[in-house]
Scaffold this active site. Structure first.
Site, mmCIF file in Angstrom:
data_model
loop_
_atom_site.group_PDB
_atom_site.id
_atom_site.type_symbol
_atom_site.label_atom_id
_atom_site.label_comp_id
_atom_site.label_asym_id
_atom_site.label_seq_id
_atom_site.Cartn_x
_atom_site.Cartn_y
_atom_site.Cartn_z
ATOM 1 C CG HIS A 53 -5.933 1.450 4.868
ATOM 2 N ND1 HIS A 53 -5.089 1.371 3.776
ATOM 3 C CD2 HIS A 53 -6.482 2.692 4.827
ATOM 4 C CE1 HIS A 53 -5.130 2.514 3.112
ATOM 5 N NE2 HIS A 53 -5.966 3.334 3.739
ATOM 6 C CD GLU A 55 -4.800 -3.986 4.338
ATOM 7 O OE1 GLU A 55 -4.432 -4.105 3.158
ATOM 8 O OE2 GLU A 55 -5.601 -3.118 4.713
ATOM 9 C CB CYS A 83 -1.998 0.775 0.267
ATOM 10 S SG CYS A 83 -1.964 1.166 2.036
ATOM 11 C CB CYS A 86 -1.459 -1.955 4.499
ATOM 12 S SG CYS A 86 -2.870 -0.921 4.998
#
Length: 149
Positions: A53, A55, A83, A86
């Site tokens: 992801h 992040e 999420c 993260c």
């Protein structure tokens, strides 16, 4: 230090992710001094890695550049509510401030769903500022998914 929003750069990263066929989420990580440490967009498909992801990739790059597993004083700009995975990484990295754009009522882990920072087991809770460029962030995501249907 003068305040400067890094959401335009995060949106650029999200648009680049969309061009690669990735879900358009972008992130920019700055140090306490406002200097950009890392930028990233989602790369889960490209890297065949469910943890890739935006992040996570930005946190990994900043930690590698600084030679540290923690980023005290850092500020993270993300186009979508992180999420739970993260959010946990943000806590573990000791990021001071999280700025994000669109809410994610289905998969979010900050204001929705797991609400990671509200758990007693959470070691570090960043300051949270949401809704920055939310409409543009939301539109990017909606357009991306509309084109795939």
């Amino acid at each position: 230090m003068d305040f400067a929003s890094h959401m335009p750069a995060a949106l650029d990263q999200a648009r680049a992710a969309a061009r690669r066929g990735e879900v358009p989420v972008g992130a920019v990580l700055t140090g306490a001094d406002g200097q950009v440490l890392a930028q990233a967009g989602n790369r889960t498909r490209e890297l065949r890695d469910p943890t890739a992801h935006a992040e996570i990739l930005a946190i990994r790059a900043a930690c590698a550049a600084l030679g540290s597993e923690r980023l005290p004083g850092a500020r993270l700009w993300v186009t979508l509510e992180p999420c739970p995975m993260c959010a946990a990484a943000i806590s573990a990295a000791r990021i001071a401030v999280l700025y994000y754009g669109a809410e994610d009522s289905r998969m979010g882990g900050v204001r929705h769903g797991a609400r990671v920072f509200d758990h007693p087991q959470c070691h570090h809770r960043p300051e949270i500022i949401d809704g920055i460029s939310a409409e543009e962030s939301r539109r990017l995501l909606q357009d991306f998914f509309r084109e795939r249907r």
